[in-house]
Design an enzyme around this catalytic site. Sequence first.
Site, short mmCIF file in Angstrom:
data_model
loop_
_atom_site.label_atom_id
_atom_site.label_comp_id
_atom_site.label_asym_id
_atom_site.label_seq_id
_atom_site.Cartn_x
_atom_site.Cartn_y
_atom_site.Cartn_z
N HIS A 265 27.72 29.46 40.82
CA HIS A 265 29.05 30.08 40.78
C HIS A 265 29.13 31.24 41.77
O HIS A 265 30.04 31.28 42.62
CB HIS A 265 29.32 30.58 39.36
CG HIS A 265 30.64 31.25 39.18
ND1 HIS A 265 31.71 30.64 38.58
CD2 HIS A 265 31.08 32.50 39.54
CE1 HIS A 265 32.76 31.48 38.57
NE2 HIS A 265 32.39 32.61 39.15
N GLU A 266 28.20 32.17 41.67
CA GLU A 266 28.24 33.33 42.57
C GLU A 266 27.97 32.92 44.01
O GLU A 266 28.52 33.51 44.95
CB GLU A 266 27.24 34.39 42.11
CG GLU A 266 27.47 34.92 40.70
CD GLU A 266 28.90 35.40 40.46
OE1 GLU A 266 29.56 35.86 41.42
OE2 GLU A 266 29.36 35.31 39.31
N HIS B 182 31.18 31.90 45.59
CA HIS B 182 31.91 33.07 46.10
C HIS B 182 31.33 33.51 47.44
O HIS B 182 32.06 33.86 48.37
CB HIS B 182 31.78 34.24 45.11
CG HIS B 182 32.69 34.17 43.93
ND1 HIS B 182 34.05 33.94 44.04
CD2 HIS B 182 32.45 34.35 42.60
CE1 HIS B 182 34.59 33.97 42.83
NE2 HIS B 182 33.65 34.21 41.95
N HIS C 297 32.46 31.55 50.34
CA HIS C 297 33.83 31.95 50.69
C HIS C 297 33.79 33.15 51.64
O HIS C 297 34.57 33.24 52.59
CB HIS C 297 34.58 32.29 49.40
CG HIS C 297 36.07 32.20 49.50
ND1 HIS C 297 36.90 32.47 48.44
CD2 HIS C 297 36.89 31.88 50.53
CE1 HIS C 297 38.16 32.31 48.81
NE2 HIS C 297 38.18 31.96 50.07
#
Length: 691
Positions: free
Chosen positions: A479-480, A483, A486
């Site tokens: 999940h992190e 990010h 991105h």
Amino acid sequence: MKQENTTRQNPFFGDYGTPHDVAPFDKIRLEDYEEAFMEGIRRDDELIEKTINNPEKPTFDNTLLNKDDDTDDYYGLLDRVSTVFFNLLSAETNDEMDALAQKMSPILTKHANDVRLNERLFERIKYVHRHHRKLTPEEKRLLDTSYDGFVRSGALLDKAGKERLRQLTEEASMLSLQFSQNLLKENKAFTLHLTDEAQLDGLPQTAIDAARQEAQSRQLDGWVITLDFPSYSPFMTYSTQRELRRQLYMAKNTECTHDNAENNINICKRLVNLRRELAQLLGYKTYADYVLEHRMAGSVKRVYRLLDDLIEAYKPAAEKEQKAVARMARKYEGRDFKLEPWDQSFYSHKLKLEKYNLDAEMLRPYFELSRVIDGVFGLAGRLYGITFRENKDIPVYHPDVKAYEVFDKDGSFLAVFYADFHPRQGKQGGAWMTEYQGQWIDRKGVNNRPHVSVVMNLTKPTAEKPALLTLGEVETFLHEFGHSLHGMFANTRFESLSGTNVWWDFVELPSQFMENYAVERDFLRTFAFHYQTGEPMPDELIDRIRKSRNFMAATACLRQVSFGLLDMAYYTKKDAFDEDIVSFEKQAWKKAILGRQLPETCMTVQFSHIMAGGYAAGYYSYKWAEVLDADAFAVFKRTGIFNQKTAQRFRDEILSRGGTENPMTLYKRFRGGEPTIEALLKRNGIKPQKQ
């Protein structure tokens, strides 16, 4: 005898002299921050004076692009020191840092207000907004967001309104900081100190080893359980000691409610009222209306529609799940057994064992941290062609932190990536991604690449074993890392529009998208090897993981929906809030809660996302983005989960574009249409998938 000049220069004031100009953590002292903050404010003021006193007619270039290339670092000082200080305030703080934050917070908020409420500066921006040269789409987006940012910060208010806005924002800033500091202190203050080996009954060896190591670090005999997730969660899941589970549960769920200096109840009330008043001062009915103007959802009505649709779709399945857990508890404890919240994880685990013969501890030996890192990095390489190389010459702020150089598929430098894996005393709980430098392209055409960091609280290594993760922790890492991709793939002209600088109900798409890979067989085969034998995870174990994927999924969904309902209940208030926080909370999320609510427990006072973390009136974003991520991953499932052409489109249309366009425009360009809830319902097993 000639005396040497030993005057030390504040490291924030000059070139860092580090690889890729990363932050020189090894050179920064506590006293450097305040000096750099104050000098940064002075330089900001100097730049604003230059801008508003420019005798030339306001233009896009001399008003919004008013930094000289040779002095970007000079005028960027405040951003540089703020980024380092506030990132470390979450990841590596101490009492002195906390005290300095308390001192600087009102000064920094006042400065931000001075900029946003500067009438002469706004007049220039307003003029450019109405009279400008032909702009590129990205320039137009920057101009619109800049103008709108001033308006939403009170630029159109009269003198009295501006003064009131200053008071509201300065007080809210201080209270948000106090909220976070109180929560960290409460979390770190509690320990469950065990001295009798019988109290360890049921715990896996990994949890026992970690508890022993925690006790030794505190110079205690026996074992210590803390409220940090890698300690708390295994105890609640495996311990047969029901009374100890109750103690731990109550400690966790009553944080910041006690009659002491860390009580957050009045802080929460005040924050809700400050935000409501701020929104109404700016002409909105509620704070939620103010926030949602710049979100994909767009309105309170659409948020509630999403939450209500999810309740309707998931609640019947969640009720069945809860009945199954209750039956399992009675099977062990007898017909009259009454299931309590501190029993939930324990008996859910037993039900999962019975249904799937699957247990988180069975998987740990296959998720050794260094292998997981290889797997996650390898996934990025397989999708996007990027590579990671640890560079020990890059300074880090704690020995736990690893620093990597990231290279694109053509071999060019892409980013610096920091990874901070384990809990410690001065670190907030949870997991997050942040940046020490964003990406932008300067006037000379130089693409300044980002310095990205992920901060987590994963299981620590012990003297006996390396760090062995649960599947849930692997998902957290993915999940992190989503990010961070991105941020790392950002390729825009302006830093304020790059990377994760997007609307908040879009920012979770790249992160939640990556979680899909955690249960994909072909991904697990790349890194899930037993840490002792080197044997790959058996296919039948992977099959059990995949079959169990939706175990308690409806319950988990309703939990997230309940948080969204609570958030919206606070921030759709039109009148002053003076209700009892505990009873208000229990009523606000009632339709999404299945179990008994205990009168002493309170989520609000530890709900950092909506009180201090920027998600006020935005917690629904996780479910909104989950609809997007399921819909987007369906494309990969159709074309191949490692399909590089699909991945390149995802990178080009979403990951690299930041906030340069409306997020729905970006999403539709990738997907070919607007998302629907169908893919999520099918992924969670709420609707059958076509065979």
